[in-house]
Write a protein that holds these residues in place. Structure first.
Motif, PDB file in Angstrom:
ATOM      1  N   VAL A 102       0.783  -1.311   0.146  1.00 50.52           N
ATOM      2  CA  VAL A 102      -0.135   0.094   0.036  1.00 50.52           C
ATOM      3  C   VAL A 102       0.700   1.379  -0.095  1.00 50.52           C
ATOM      4  O   VAL A 102       0.170   2.605  -0.062  1.00 50.52           O
ATOM      5  N   GLY A 103       2.136   0.958   0.111  1.00 51.06           N
ATOM      6  CA  GLY A 103       2.902   2.228   0.160  1.00 51.06           C
ATOM      7  C   GLY A 103       4.589   1.885   0.082  1.00 51.06           C
ATOM      8  O   GLY A 103       4.728   0.759   0.239  1.00 51.06           O
ATOM      9  N   GLY A 104       5.229   2.829  -0.027  1.00 52.93           N
ATOM     10  CA  GLY A 104       6.866   2.759  -0.043  1.00 52.93           C
ATOM     11  C   GLY A 104       7.344   3.745   0.246  1.00 52.93           C
ATOM     12  O   GLY A 104       7.273   4.803   0.265  1.00 52.93           O
ATOM     13  N   MET A 105       8.774   3.801   0.390  1.00 51.97           N
ATOM     14  CA  MET A 105       9.667   4.882   0.551  1.00 51.97           C
ATOM     15  C   MET A 105      11.097   4.212   0.456  1.00 51.97           C
ATOM     16  O   MET A 105      11.350   3.011   0.500  1.00 51.97           O
ATOM     17  N   LEU A 106      12.276   5.258   0.168  1.00 52.68           N
ATOM     18  CA  LEU A 106      13.641   4.926   0.196  1.00 52.68           C
ATOM     19  C   LEU A 106      14.155   5.411   1.345  1.00 52.68           C
ATOM     20  O   LEU A 106      13.811   6.797   1.587  1.00 52.68           O
ATOM     21  N   ILE A 107      15.391   5.001   1.880  1.00 53.87           N
ATOM     22  CA  ILE A 107      16.015   5.621   2.860  1.00 53.87           C
ATOM     23  C   ILE A 107      17.577   5.689   2.395  1.00 53.87           C
ATOM     24  O   ILE A 107      18.022   4.464   1.889  1.00 53.87           O
ATOM     25  N   VAL A 108      18.110   6.742   2.210  1.00 53.70           N
ATOM     26  CA  VAL A 108      19.517   6.730   1.769  1.00 53.70           C
ATOM     27  C   VAL A 108      20.272   7.450   2.954  1.00 53.70           C
ATOM     28  O   VAL A 108      19.991   8.539   3.101  1.00 53.70           O
ATOM     29  N   VAL A 109      21.522   6.862   3.262  1.00 49.85           N
ATOM     30  CA  VAL A 109      22.262   7.430   4.256  1.00 49.85           C
ATOM     31  C   VAL A 109      23.404   8.196   3.210  1.00 49.85           C
ATOM     32  O   VAL A 109      24.172   7.703   2.334  1.00 49.85           O
ATOM     33  N   GLU A 110      23.445   9.467   3.166  1.00 46.83           N
ATOM     34  CA  GLU A 110      24.302  10.346   2.347  1.00 46.83           C
ATOM     35  C   GLU A 110      25.785  10.692   2.839  1.00 46.83           C
ATOM     36  O   GLU A 110      26.695  10.998   2.222  1.00 46.83           O
ATOM     37  N   LEU A 111      25.811  10.780   4.379  1.00 49.14           N
ATOM     38  CA  LEU A 111      26.963  11.144   4.976  1.00 49.14           C
ATOM     39  C   LEU A 111      26.993  10.508   6.381  1.00 49.14           C
ATOM     40  O   LEU A 111      25.885  10.442   7.143  1.00 49.14           O
ATOM     41  N   GLU A 112      28.133   9.680   6.749  1.00 50.53           N
ATOM     42  CA  GLU A 112      28.339   9.165   8.051  1.00 50.53           C
ATOM     43  C   GLU A 112      29.601   8.995   8.501  1.00 50.53           C
ATOM     44  O   GLU A 112      30.335   8.624   7.941  1.00 50.53           O
ATOM     45  N   ASN A 113      29.683   9.632   9.768  1.00 48.85           N
ATOM     46  CA  ASN A 113      31.120   9.843  10.343  1.00 48.85           C
ATOM     47  C   ASN A 113      30.870   9.852  11.730  1.00 48.85           C
ATOM     48  O   ASN A 113      29.759   9.679  12.381  1.00 48.85           O
ATOM     49  N   PRO A 114      31.684   9.568  12.578  1.00 45.32           N
ATOM     50  CA  PRO A 114      31.546   9.504  14.059  1.00 45.32           C
ATOM     51  C   PRO A 114      30.698  10.682  14.618  1.00 45.32           C
ATOM     52  O   PRO A 114      30.293  10.501  15.745  1.00 45.32           O
ATOM     53  N   GLU A 115      30.902  11.773  14.146  1.00 47.71           N
ATOM     54  CA  GLU A 115      30.261  12.928  14.750  1.00 47.71           C
ATOM     55  C   GLU A 115      28.900  13.486  13.980  1.00 47.71           C
ATOM     56  O   GLU A 115      27.960  14.159  14.633  1.00 47.71           O
ATOM     57  N   PHE A 116      28.622  12.805  12.908  1.00 45.22           N
ATOM     58  CA  PHE A 116      27.523  13.262  12.139  1.00 45.22           C
ATOM     59  C   PHE A 116      27.075  12.314  11.066  1.00 45.22           C
ATOM     60  O   PHE A 116      27.647  11.681  10.584  1.00 45.22           O
ATOM     61  N   LYS A 117      25.651  12.280  11.173  1.00 44.06           N
ATOM     62  CA  LYS A 117      25.181  11.294  10.053  1.00 44.06           C
ATOM     63  C   LYS A 117      23.905  12.314   9.208  1.00 44.06           C
ATOM     64  O   LYS A 117      23.055  12.892   9.896  1.00 44.06           O
ATOM     65  N   ARG A 118      23.986  11.879   8.268  1.00 40.57           N
ATOM     66  CA  ARG A 118      22.640  12.846   7.367  1.00 40.57           C
ATOM     67  C   ARG A 118      22.158  11.947   6.256  1.00 40.57           C
ATOM     68  O   ARG A 118      22.916  11.175   5.580  1.00 40.57           O
ATOM     69  N   SER A 119      20.803  11.389   6.536  1.00 39.61           N
ATOM     70  CA  SER A 119      20.197  10.690   5.741  1.00 39.61           C
ATOM     71  C   SER A 119      18.949  11.359   5.172  1.00 39.61           C
ATOM     72  O   SER A 119      18.730  12.342   5.418  1.00 39.61           O
ATOM     73  N   ILE A 156      17.029   4.858  10.672  1.00 36.58           N
ATOM     74  CA  ILE A 156      17.912   5.749  10.678  1.00 36.58           C
ATOM     75  C   ILE A 156      18.763   5.925  11.953  1.00 36.58           C
ATOM     76  O   ILE A 156      19.855   6.096  12.148  1.00 36.58           O
ATOM     77  N   GLY A 157      18.027   6.100  13.006  1.00 34.96           N
ATOM     78  CA  GLY A 157      18.446   5.942  14.414  1.00 34.96           C
ATOM     79  C   GLY A 157      18.908   7.406  14.903  1.00 34.96           C
ATOM     80  O   GLY A 157      18.401   7.754  16.235  1.00 34.96           O
ATOM     81  N   ARG A 158      19.653   7.884  14.393  1.00 36.37           N
ATOM     82  CA  ARG A 158      20.280   9.490  14.928  1.00 36.37           C
ATOM     83  C   ARG A 158      20.779  10.230  13.791  1.00 36.37           C
ATOM     84  O   ARG A 158      20.907   9.646  12.710  1.00 36.37           O
ATOM     85  N   GLY A 159      20.792  11.250  13.911  1.00 34.61           N
ATOM     86  CA  GLY A 159      21.443  12.296  12.876  1.00 34.61           C
ATOM     87  C   GLY A 159      20.395  13.384  12.318  1.00 34.61           C
ATOM     88  O   GLY A 159      19.082  13.528  12.912  1.00 34.61           O
TER      89      GLY A 159
END
Length: 150
Positions: free
Chosen positions: A56-73, A101-104
Motif C-alpha cells: 500500500v506504500g513505499g519509501m527509500l532511505i539513503v544515508v548520504e553522510l556518516e562519520n563518528p560526529e554526524f550522520k545525514r540521511s 536511521i536512528g540518529r542524525g
C-alpha cells in the motif's frame, strides 16, 4: 500493517503506486519499468508498507553522510496508494524510517509538481529549511525539510 524490505513482486507493486502518486516525477513517468525497478533496488534501502498482504506504500532511505560526529540521511519517494491515503500509513512509514536511521539529520526534498503535501511532513515534525528553484524541473520549486533525531 507491516513495513518490510520488499521482494521482487512487491517492488513491482510499488512501481504502480509510484506511477499513480507521482504524476510529474521524471523517473516514474519517463523511464521503462525495468529501469525504475533497477533504480529502486540501487538508490537506497527500499521499504514497503504492507496491509493484508497488499503493498500500500513505499519509501527509500539513503544515508548520504556518516562519520563518528554526524550522520545525514534522506527519506525519498514516500508514497501511499491513493485509496489508502489519510489513514496514518505515511506517518507510520516516517516513524519507521526514523527508527531505522536512528540518529542524525534527516532531510526530505519535496518537489512542487510532484504533489507531496507540505502539511504531511510538518505535522510529522519536519521543518522547512529552504527552497530551491529549478532543482528538478525548470522553474519548479523544491522545498527542503529537515528533522534531527537524537
Amino acid at each position: 500493517m507491516k513495513i518490510i524490505k520488499p521482494d521482487t513482486n512487491q517492488i513491482k507493486e510499488l512501481i504502480k503506486i509510484y506511477k499513480e502518486v507521482f504524476p510529474a516525477h521524471n523517473i516514474f513517468q519517463k523511464k521503462p519499468e525495468n529501469e525504475i525497478f533497477n533504480y529502486l533496488k540501487t538508490a537506497g534501502d527500499i521499504y514497503a508498507a504492507v496491509k493484508d498482504n497488499n503493498v500500500v506504500g513505499g519509501m527509500l532511505i539513503v544515508v548520504e553522510l556518516e562519520n563518528p560526529e554526524f550522520k545525514r540521511s534522506r527519506i525519498k519517494h514516500v508514497a501511499v496508494a491513493k485509496e489508502f491515503q489519510d489513514k496514518g500509513i505515511g506517518s507510520e512509514m516516517l516513524k519507521k524510517a526514523e527508527e531505522i536511521i536512528g540518529r542524525g539529520k534527516i532531510e526530505i526534498h519535496m518537489a512542487q509538481a510532484v504533489g507531496e503535501p507540505l502539511e504531511f511532513y510538518t505535522k510529522n515534525g519536519y521543518k522547512v529549511e529552504g527552497k530551491l528553484k529549478s532543482h528538478y524541473r525548470p522553474g519548479e520549486k523544491c522545498t527542503i525539510l529537515g528533522k534531527v533525531i537524537r
